[in-house]
Design an enzyme around this catalytic site. Sequence first.
Site, short mmCIF file in Angstrom:
data_model
loop_
_atom_site.label_atom_id
_atom_site.label_comp_id
_atom_site.label_asym_id
_atom_site.label_seq_id
_atom_site.Cartn_x
_atom_site.Cartn_y
_atom_site.Cartn_z
N HIS A 127 0.84 -1.20 0.00
CA HIS A 127 0.00 0.00 0.00
C HIS A 127 0.88 1.26 0.00
O HIS A 127 0.37 2.37 0.08
CB HIS A 127 -0.90 0.04 1.24
CG HIS A 127 -1.94 -1.04 1.28
ND1 HIS A 127 -2.69 -1.41 0.20
CD2 HIS A 127 -2.36 -1.84 2.31
CE1 HIS A 127 -3.53 -2.38 0.55
NE2 HIS A 127 -3.35 -2.66 1.81
N ARG A 149 -10.06 2.65 -7.29
CA ARG A 149 -11.48 2.38 -7.15
C ARG A 149 -12.22 3.68 -6.85
O ARG A 149 -11.60 4.62 -6.30
CB ARG A 149 -11.65 1.39 -5.98
CG ARG A 149 -13.03 0.84 -5.82
CD ARG A 149 -13.13 -0.11 -4.63
NE ARG A 149 -14.44 -0.76 -4.60
CZ ARG A 149 -14.89 -1.46 -3.58
NH1 ARG A 149 -14.14 -1.65 -2.51
NH2 ARG A 149 -16.10 -2.01 -3.63
N SER A 157 -15.97 1.01 2.32
CA SER A 157 -15.30 -0.27 2.58
C SER A 157 -14.28 -0.12 3.72
O SER A 157 -14.22 -0.94 4.64
CB SER A 157 -14.60 -0.73 1.29
OG SER A 157 -14.06 -2.01 1.45
N TYR A 215 -10.98 -0.74 -10.66
CA TYR A 215 -11.89 -1.75 -10.11
C TYR A 215 -13.16 -1.85 -10.94
O TYR A 215 -13.61 -2.93 -11.32
CB TYR A 215 -12.22 -1.35 -8.67
CG TYR A 215 -13.09 -2.30 -7.87
CD1 TYR A 215 -12.52 -3.16 -6.94
CD2 TYR A 215 -14.47 -2.31 -8.01
CE1 TYR A 215 -13.31 -4.02 -6.18
CE2 TYR A 215 -15.27 -3.16 -7.26
CZ TYR A 215 -14.69 -4.01 -6.34
OH TYR A 215 -15.48 -4.86 -5.60
N LYS A 286 -19.10 -6.93 0.15
CA LYS A 286 -20.13 -6.89 -0.89
C LYS A 286 -19.53 -7.13 -2.27
O LYS A 286 -20.17 -7.68 -3.15
CB LYS A 286 -20.81 -5.52 -0.90
CG LYS A 286 -21.66 -5.23 0.33
CD LYS A 286 -23.12 -5.37 -0.02
CE LYS A 286 -24.03 -5.18 1.17
NZ LYS A 286 -24.65 -3.86 1.22
P1 A3P Z 1 -16.42 -3.93 -0.21
O1 A3P Z 1 -16.10 -3.65 1.22
O2 A3P Z 1 -16.98 -2.75 -0.94
O3 A3P Z 1 -17.24 -5.15 -0.42
P2 A3P Z 1 -8.97 -4.93 -0.42
O4 A3P Z 1 -8.78 -6.27 -1.02
O5 A3P Z 1 -8.10 -3.86 -1.02
O6 A3P Z 1 -8.93 -4.98 1.07
O7 A3P Z 1 -10.43 -4.44 -0.84
C1 A3P Z 1 -11.57 -4.99 -0.25
C2 A3P Z 1 -12.76 -4.73 -1.14
O8 A3P Z 1 -12.67 -5.55 -2.31
C3 A3P Z 1 -14.05 -5.13 -0.43
O9 A3P Z 1 -15.02 -4.22 -0.95
C4 A3P Z 1 -14.23 -6.55 -0.93
O10 A3P Z 1 -15.53 -7.04 -0.81
C5 A3P Z 1 -13.81 -6.39 -2.38
N1 A3P Z 1 -13.43 -7.67 -3.03
C6 A3P Z 1 -12.76 -8.70 -2.48
N2 A3P Z 1 -12.61 -9.67 -3.38
C7 A3P Z 1 -13.21 -9.27 -4.52
C8 A3P Z 1 -13.40 -9.87 -5.81
N3 A3P Z 1 -12.95 -11.08 -6.07
N4 A3P Z 1 -14.06 -9.15 -6.73
C9 A3P Z 1 -14.52 -7.91 -6.46
N5 A3P Z 1 -14.39 -7.29 -5.27
C10 A3P Z 1 -13.74 -7.97 -4.30
#
Ligand code: A3P
Length: 318
Positions: A127, A149, A157, A215, A286
Site C-alpha cells: 500500500h 477504485r 469499505s 476496479y 459486498k
Molecule cells: P467492499 O467492502 O466494498 O465489499 P482490499 O482487497 O483492497 O482490502 O479491498 C476490499 C474490497 O474488495 C471489499 O469491498 C471486498 O468485498 C472487495 N473484493 C474482495 N474480493 C473481490 C473480488 N474477487 N471481486 C470484487 N471485489 C472484491
Amino acid sequence: KTNESSNTNNKYEEIISNLPQDNGWKPFGKLYNYQGFWYAPSLLQNVISAQQSFTPQPKDFILCSSPKSGTAWLKALTFSIVSRNQVDDSTNPLLKKLPHEIVPFMEIELAQNSSNRNLDIPFVATHIPYTSMPKSIIDSDCKIIYISRDPKDVLISHWIFDIKVSGIGLESFPLEEALEQYCKGVYPFGPYWDHVLGFWKASLEFPEKVLFVKYEDLKTDGPFHVTRMAKFMGHPFSVEEKQQGVPEKIVNMCSFENLSSLEVNKNGKYNLPDLPTVENKSFFRKGKAGDWKNHLTNEKAEKLDQIMKEKFSGSGLV
Ligand code: A3P
C-alpha cells in the site's frame, strides 16, 4: 528482541515522534504524516524499514493499491494469470488460501526480511505510495500494477473494515466523522487522491513499468482487462487460449461470488505478527461497484466527488 533490532526500533521511534500527528481516524488512534501520507506508527516503522532494505526479486510483480481498493482481487487475478500453466481448476492455491496468504505485503511480512516468502511466487503487494516506494523497486525492472477504485466505495469499505477490525463500534466512529477525515486525507495511507495520482502519473510516464487498472473496469469487462494485464505482465494469452476462453475462466475463478463462497474465505482467519487477527470473510464484504449508495446521501457523495474532481483536474483521470 536482539539489541540490534531494538536499536533499530528506537531509531524509527525517534523519526516518527517528530512527525505531524492526527488522531481523527479513530479506529487507528494516532496517525503520523510521513512523506505526505498518514500511517499508524507500527506500520510506519515497517514502511521505513522496507524503504531502507527491501530488495525485490528481478522478476517480481509489485501489486499496489490504497487499502480497500481491490487488493485481494488484484492478487488473485495476477497470480492466476501467471500460474495458469502450472495449476488447474482443482489445484489452484486460491481454492485453499486467502489471496493475502499467497501474496505477502512488503510492509508487513517482508518489512524486516525481503525473502520471508515463497520465492517461486513472483509477487509482492504494497500500500506504499509511489513517491515513497523503495528505490530498489523503482530502479529495478519489476513491473508495477496499481488498482484504483471509486473513492466513495473505498471510503465505505475502509470505514466498515476498520470499525470491525478495531472493534471500536459504529457509535464511536459515525460515517459523518469518517467522511470528514477522509476529505482531509487523514486515514491509513491517505490522502486517497495523492495515492492514486502518484501511480496514475507514473503509468503515463512509464507505461512499460506501471499499469493502472480500475476496479469498476474489471467489474464491467473483466476478460478485456485481464487480457490487458496478461500482456503487460509478459504472459499474453495465445489465440488458442482466447478461443478456449482462458481469460473468462480466470475472471470467473477470481470473481467475488466464487472466492467469497470458498470454505477458506468463509471460515478461515488471517494471522499476522503484531496485527489483530482478521476473519478472512472481512475481506469479502459486498464486492460491488456503487455500494456507497446504501450509505452516503447524494449531498455527501457530491461533496466527495467535488473534492476528487478538483484534485484530479488536469490529470486526465476521471
Ligand atoms: P467492499 O467492502 O466494498 O465489499 P482490499 O482487497 O483492497 O482490502 O479491498 C476490499 C474490497 O474488495 C471489499 O469491498 C471486498 O468485498 C472487495 N473484493 C474482495 N474480493 C473481490 C473480488 N474477487 N471481486 C470484487 N471485489 C472484491
